[in-house]
Motif scaffolding. Sequence first.
Motif, short mmCIF file in Angstrom:
data_model
loop_
_atom_site.label_atom_id
_atom_site.label_comp_id
_atom_site.label_asym_id
_atom_site.label_seq_id
_atom_site.Cartn_x
_atom_site.Cartn_y
_atom_site.Cartn_z
N MET A 1 0.83 -1.20 0.00
CA MET A 1 0.00 0.00 0.00
C MET A 1 0.86 1.25 0.00
O MET A 1 0.40 2.33 -0.33
CB MET A 1 -0.91 0.03 1.23
CG MET A 1 -2.19 -0.75 1.01
SD MET A 1 -3.13 -0.17 -0.39
CE MET A 1 -4.18 -1.54 -0.69
N MET A 3 3.00 1.87 -2.03
CA MET A 3 3.07 2.26 -3.43
C MET A 3 1.94 3.20 -3.77
O MET A 3 2.12 4.22 -4.41
CB MET A 3 2.97 1.01 -4.30
CG MET A 3 3.96 1.01 -5.43
SD MET A 3 3.71 -0.40 -6.49
CE MET A 3 5.01 -1.45 -5.99
N ALA A 4 0.75 2.84 -3.30
CA ALA A 4 -0.39 3.70 -3.60
C ALA A 4 -0.22 5.04 -2.91
O ALA A 4 -0.58 6.06 -3.46
CB ALA A 4 -1.67 3.02 -3.15
N VAL A 5 0.33 5.02 -1.70
CA VAL A 5 0.43 6.27 -0.96
C VAL A 5 1.42 7.21 -1.62
O VAL A 5 1.17 8.39 -1.77
CB VAL A 5 0.88 5.99 0.49
CG1 VAL A 5 1.24 7.25 1.19
CG2 VAL A 5 -0.26 5.31 1.23
N GLY A 7 2.40 6.98 -4.66
CA GLY A 7 2.08 7.11 -6.07
C GLY A 7 1.48 8.45 -6.43
O GLY A 7 1.75 9.02 -7.46
N ARG A 8 0.67 8.95 -5.54
CA ARG A 8 -0.06 10.15 -5.90
C ARG A 8 0.89 11.31 -6.13
O ARG A 8 0.72 12.11 -7.03
CB ARG A 8 -1.05 10.51 -4.80
CG ARG A 8 -1.92 11.65 -5.26
CD ARG A 8 -2.88 12.08 -4.20
NE ARG A 8 -3.90 12.91 -4.79
CZ ARG A 8 -3.83 14.23 -4.79
NH1 ARG A 8 -2.81 14.82 -4.27
NH2 ARG A 8 -4.79 14.94 -5.34
N THR A 10 3.83 11.31 -7.21
CA THR A 10 4.64 11.28 -8.43
C THR A 10 3.80 11.16 -9.70
O THR A 10 4.18 11.64 -10.74
CB THR A 10 5.60 10.09 -8.40
OG1 THR A 10 4.83 8.90 -8.16
CG2 THR A 10 6.62 10.26 -7.30
N ALA A 11 2.67 10.53 -9.57
CA ALA A 11 1.92 10.23 -10.79
C ALA A 11 1.56 11.48 -11.55
O ALA A 11 1.52 11.47 -12.78
CB ALA A 11 0.66 9.44 -10.45
N SER A 15 6.17 11.63 -12.59
CA SER A 15 6.31 10.24 -13.02
C SER A 15 6.99 10.20 -14.38
O SER A 15 6.58 10.89 -15.31
CB SER A 15 4.94 9.60 -13.10
OG SER A 15 5.02 8.43 -13.89
N ALA A 199 -4.15 8.46 7.97
CA ALA A 199 -3.21 8.19 6.89
C ALA A 199 -2.31 9.40 6.69
O ALA A 199 -1.10 9.26 6.48
CB ALA A 199 -3.95 7.86 5.60
N GLY A 200 -2.87 10.59 6.77
CA GLY A 200 -2.07 11.79 6.60
C GLY A 200 -1.07 11.97 7.72
O GLY A 200 0.08 12.33 7.50
N GLN A 202 0.27 9.67 9.50
CA GLN A 202 1.34 8.68 9.44
C GLN A 202 2.46 9.11 8.52
O GLN A 202 3.59 8.64 8.63
CB GLN A 202 0.78 7.35 8.91
CG GLN A 202 -0.37 6.79 9.69
CD GLN A 202 0.09 5.85 10.77
OE1 GLN A 202 1.21 5.39 10.73
NE2 GLN A 202 -0.78 5.58 11.70
N ARG A 203 2.15 10.00 7.59
CA ARG A 203 3.16 10.37 6.62
C ARG A 203 4.06 11.50 7.11
O ARG A 203 4.98 11.88 6.42
CB ARG A 203 2.48 10.80 5.32
CG ARG A 203 1.70 9.69 4.69
CD ARG A 203 0.91 10.20 3.52
NE ARG A 203 1.75 10.41 2.35
CZ ARG A 203 1.34 10.93 1.24
NH1 ARG A 203 0.12 11.34 1.12
NH2 ARG A 203 2.15 11.07 0.21
#
Lengths: 314, 298
Positions: A1, A3-5, A7-8, A10-11, A15, A199-200, A202-203
Amino acid sequence: MTMAVTGRGTANKRSPFRGSGGRSREGRLHRAPQWFLIPALVFYGVVVLYPSIAGAFYSFTDWRGGAGASWTGLENFHKLLGNEAAVAALRNTLVIAVTLTIVQTFLGLLLALALNTAIRSRNLLRTLFFAPMMLPPVITGLLWQYIYVPGGPLDSALNTLGLGGLTQSWLGNSSIALWAIIGSVIWHHVGMSMVIYLAGLQRIPEELYEAASLDGAGAIRRFWSVTRPLLGQATTIATALTMTASLKLFDQVFVMTGGGPGVSTQTLSLIMYKEAFVYGNYGYGSAIALVLTMIVAFIVFLQMSVTRRGEVEA
Amino acid sequence: MSATLTRSAVEAGGSAAAQNRRRRRRGYGYGTPLLEFVMVPITVAYLFPLYIMVSMSFKTTQEIAASKVAPPDGLFTGNYATAWSEADLGRAMLNSVIITVASITLAVLVGSMAGYAIARGARRTSTPKLMLFLLGLMIPGQLGMVPLYTLMRDLGLLQTHASLIIFYIGSLMPLTVFLYTGFLKTQSPTYEEAAKIDGAGWWQTYARVVFPLLRPVTGTVIIINTINTWNDFLTPLLYLAGTPNRTLPVAVFSFQGEFASEWGLIFAGMVIAAFPVLVVYFFLQRHIIRGFGSGLKG
């Protein structure tokens, strides 16, 4: 997960594969067959695009679902603005959206902060607070309708706690009913806001907090200068989601009060449903839906541009 | 505490989240037990509605009349038996399962194909294509509800499972395509290249290489979409009300209409309806919560 976190971030901007058409190092183009899009487009077009455009079109007619529909221009909209119930619905919808978003997001933040500490019951609490999100809104509505019944669970509990003076007809009192409903929706959804903020949180790298306390910052200052700015992205998402969901809110209000007493809990979604599917005024109902759509687009756009400015990368 | 600080300053490995997790276990300070203590009444108050729902379902009518908040004397299961048979909840649950499984499966298939096409398509057109799907996230379902209803009616699809399945696949496209496209764009296309070089056709490349690569997103997609589909109320109400094909939320609602003031029965029905989702939740909660939290950022 993770990766998903990540991912945003860079995508969108950085990217290396963004829209590159999959150019490999040999420079050969790897294009996916574009006809892969067709099934998705068909379903999407039939279910979302075509009906929405048709709906927008019908809002300018007096269609009643039968054979003919004649163009009536802005007549439906005039009717809407002149109708006392509709205006009340408009006001209520906005009240619900704003209150719900602010209070629920705020409470979600508080819960996330509480659960982001070292208390041992963290995971259990996280599970428990998120659980109501799994319930169908219909059930939540029915459940709270019962809780609010005069002499029912809420009143009994208040009596037991010695707060008997607060009991009243929660859903029967036109000045309170709307707030009672908002309360129940907050109960239902606060877990979602909490999870987004968790989630926020944790980052945020711990080093920032350490640096801050080494510099002598107290807990409040640490929150204000470190936590708050870095939660910008989470705030954007949380408020946008809650805002759109609450503008379209239907199930709970339908089940708990059906719009009453009087027009105090009438919302745009409700009168749209009633006009179109109970009275058969499809044209008028579509006009209401169109108004709702524009409000949603406008408010979300407004709110995204405000909160986006608060987004900061760690 | 200073030992903790030193050690954590040295620990460069692991993500910020992992580091935080490690540190938090050691950082059990003075204010923390107070917080734990304060959370107890808050949690109890918060769970009060759920307690009511479950305890009421086990009470007889007399017990309910006596007290609304007291726990039931015994576990009266009569309510459950009646609710199950009267509302035909078994049938409704089956309908919900059929519709949800069919919709999600097809949505994942169709959505991932579309995401693949967009992410690996021509650079210039990829953003407009994505925007087209994102429009769906903005438009409230209510706008198209009426024309779609008449379309279904004219196609004779009302009151069938198919109407809802089609509806859900279409409605889930915006979010699903968005998630798949976003994720795939961050992935290197070298595996797909290799497959093509080995002579794989389009479908094989997709099925053998791309789709397995998308597994993390598929998990999130399935979780979010399943919950929203299972709990959906208005559209099944419009399309399937009054028929044996109705889904669980509609059944519970009609049930309440029929047995208006027999709350014990109604709550039993609600518990039955909520039970499958809650069971799945308690087994998969970590994944579900993570899915909601991170999927929304991706």
